[in-house]
Write an enzyme that holds these catalytic residues in place. Structure first.
Site, PDB file in Angstrom:
ATOM      1  N   LEU A 227      27.260  47.637  70.473  1.00 57.58           N
ATOM      2  CA  LEU A 227      27.255  47.779  71.918  1.00 57.58           C
ATOM      3  C   LEU A 227      26.250  46.798  72.522  1.00 57.58           C
ATOM      4  CD1 LEU A 227      27.507  51.665  72.321  1.00 57.58           C
ATOM      5  CD2 LEU A 227      29.300  49.963  71.919  1.00 57.58           C
TER       6      LEU A 227
ATOM      7  N   ARG B 296      15.479  45.220  83.497  1.00 56.51           N
ATOM      8  CA  ARG B 296      14.026  45.303  83.313  1.00 56.51           C
ATOM      9  C   ARG B 296      13.456  44.101  82.558  1.00 56.51           C
ATOM     10  NH1 ARG B 296      13.671  51.136  80.730  1.00 56.51           N
ATOM     11  NH2 ARG B 296      11.543  50.453  80.254  1.00 56.51           N
TER      12      ARG B 296
ATOM     13  N   ASP C 116      20.527  45.682  71.174  1.00 61.15           N
ATOM     14  CA  ASP C 116      19.109  45.591  71.536  1.00 61.15           C
ATOM     15  C   ASP C 116      18.232  46.418  70.603  1.00 61.15           C
ATOM     16  OD1 ASP C 116      19.904  48.096  72.339  1.00 61.15           O
ATOM     17  OD2 ASP C 116      19.182  47.930  74.404  1.00 61.15           O
TER      18      ASP C 116
ATOM     19  N   ALA D  55      -3.833   4.865  60.164  1.00 64.45           N
ATOM     20  CA  ALA D  55      -4.176   5.629  61.361  1.00 64.45           C
ATOM     21  C   ALA D  55      -3.758   4.881  62.622  1.00 64.45           C
ATOM     22  CB  ALA D  55      -5.670   5.899  61.387  1.00 64.45           C
TER      23      ALA D  55
ATOM     24  N   TYR E 115      12.361   4.342  70.789  1.00 63.23           N
ATOM     25  CA  TYR E 115      13.214   4.668  71.932  1.00 63.23           C
ATOM     26  C   TYR E 115      13.033   3.621  73.020  1.00 63.23           C
ATOM     27  CZ  TYR E 115      15.258   7.545  75.699  1.00 63.23           C
ATOM     28  OH  TYR E 115      16.026   8.029  76.726  1.00 63.23           O
TER      29      TYR E 115
ATOM     30  N   SER F  51      -3.864   0.004  60.257  1.00 57.72           N
ATOM     31  CA  SER F  51      -4.175   0.883  61.384  1.00 57.72           C
ATOM     32  C   SER F  51      -3.771   0.244  62.712  1.00 57.72           C
ATOM     33  CB  SER F  51      -5.671   1.190  61.405  1.00 57.72           C
ATOM     34  OG  SER F  51      -6.037   1.890  60.248  1.00 57.72           O
TER      35      SER F  51
END
Length: 450
Positions: free
Chosen positions: A10, A17, A107, A365, A372, A390
């Site tokens: 169900l 609420r 639920d 690093a 993109y 780095s």
């Protein structure tokens, strides 16, 4: 179990609420909609088919559950006339004929497979109807399960119960298992002679007994019956689910340094002898092999990590990332849609996306892949044994060959062949005394401005 089973779920409640545009049963626990938790439980308990009852205009719920598999049908309850009326919305599915019919709720996501199987075992042993019940110290508002000589004789709603009946602490969860061949007979006999003029599933007990059917109650832990009506209750259910998962993970060989700070997804899969430090979050679709270390404050989603790999602290691994054996993604690194080869290292303050990193390569690093261009994503290929200096910017599409190097601070936009060193930075020029003259200039300007 050889018996066939229809599970009716169900899921027609509006959930006002929840104060949300999302239907209540689609709110997530551990990253999965509550109704899908119930569907999965039904399947694992041997459901042959699942019928989900949605409300009028429940297109979002219908779409979500139908994606879960071909064994699921949806049925619309056009009017809200009670729980028995809701179950009868699935009349077409019930009429197909099943040994067992179970009624669950979209639920109530914490119900366990073993509990559902226990109900089915009761039907297989000769019961005609079983109700799952729980005991609680605060039974106010709950329907009471009334028994005589070991059999269930009625479910009495709190408002209709006598003072004596209200002392009963055995309460109705709403979850019912029925003999499939008599299910419609019982449901069709339920009337609506009550103040609300609704058809209540709880009346199925007295209707069944009037037909000389045997009814029983099966006791289950209260937490399995918890329903969600608002966000506070959703949080409570999430807390219970996470506690269960952490316990299961530790029993399976995962070391959690601070279990209460680690959050798992519904499908998180982790091998043995894995260490997870505090404040780690696992999103959906994470697979981790044995002997992996996940250090504190890391965030993982949609990744596969092979044995002996090392992640974090403060690492973010995004969907499509695969770490090979003994590879490493260190602190403050983000990796997305990238295959990191065996023994490769991305140690510090780097972003690597839409890339391949060959075995034993080292990414220094501050390195970033510029993947993109505002319209499309492009690939970066870093060869085995390559050393990325780095602060290198790798402008995709670009390839760095096997055992090649890049000089620190380079912007690499052309391929580098194997064993070569790529340098792409401006020539340094030193201006004697210019720093001092600039300081004096800016000091005077500041004084003039007051």
């Amino acid at each position: 179990m050889s018996r066939t089973c229809l599970t009716v779920i169900l899921a027609a409640g509006e959930g006002k609420r929840m104060a949300s545009a999302t239907p209540k049963v689609l709110h997530k626990v551990a990253g999965l909609p509550m109704v899908n938790h119930v569907i999965n439980t039904a399947r694992l308990a041997g459901a042959t088919k699942t019928a989900v009852v949605v409300g009028a205009g429940g297109d979002m719920v219908r779409e979500a559950v139908e994606r879960a598999g071909a064994d699921i049908s949806t049925h619309e309850q056009r009017e809200r006339l009670g729980t028995a009326h809701a179950v009868l919305a699935a009349r077409e599915a019930i009429a197909e004929g099943f040994d067992d019919v179970l009624v669950l709720y979209g639920d109530v996501p914490l119900i366990q497979v073993e509990t559902v199987q226990k109900a089915r075992d009761g039907l297989a042993s000769g019961a005609d109807l079983l109700v799952l019940g729980f005991r609680t110290n605060d039974s106010h508002g709950y329907g009471r399960l009334l028994e005589e000589n070991g059999e269930l004789v009625a479910i009495r709603e709190h408002k209709d119960a006598t003072e004596e009946e209200r002392t009963v602490d055995y309460c109705n969860s709403g979850i019912i298992a029925m003999r499939g061949d008599r299910c419609l007979e019982v449901l069709d006999a339920i009337g609506n002679d009550n103040a609300q003029k609704e058809f209540y599933l709880t009346d199925s007990v007295e209707v069944s007994r009037a037909k000389s059917m045997r009814c029983f109650a099966v006791e289950v832990p209260e937490e399995e019956t918890l329903g969600v009506n608002d966000r506070s209750q959703l949080s409570e259910v999430e807390t219970i689910w996470q506690s269960r998962k952490r316990h299961a993970m530790m029993l399976g060989g995962v070391a959690l340094a601070a279990p209460e700070t680690v959050y798992f997804s519904h499908d998180t899969a982790i091998g043995r002898d894995v260490t997870v430090e505090p404040n780690v979050w696992f999103g959906p679709n994470v697979e981790i092999a044995d002997n992996v270390e996940i250090r504190a404050f890391s965030h993982l989603e949609g990744v596969k990590i092979a044995s002996g790999a090392y992640v974090g602290p403060f690492a973010r691994l995004r969907p499509g990332t695969e770490l090979a054996e003994k590879s490493k993604v260190g602190n403050f690194c983000e990796v997305k849609a990238t295959k990191v080869g065996e023994g490769a290292k991305i140690n510090h303050l780097a972003y690597v996306g839409d890339a391949t990193v060959g075995e034993k390569a080292n990414v220094g690093a501050g390195t970033i892949t510029c993947n993109y261009d505002g319209f499309a994503k492009h690939k970066t290929n870093i060869g085995p044994g390559a050393f990325i200096g780095s602060n290198t910017a790798l402008v995709a599409p670009v390839s760095v060959g096997e055992n090649a190097n890049t000089a620190a601070g380079s912007v690499i936009h052309q391929d580098i062949e194997a064993d070569a060193l790529g340098i792409a930075r401006a020539h340094q020029v030193n201006k004697p005394g210019l720093a001092k003259r600039l300081r004096e200039k800016f000091r005077k300007l500041k004084e003039q401005r007051g």
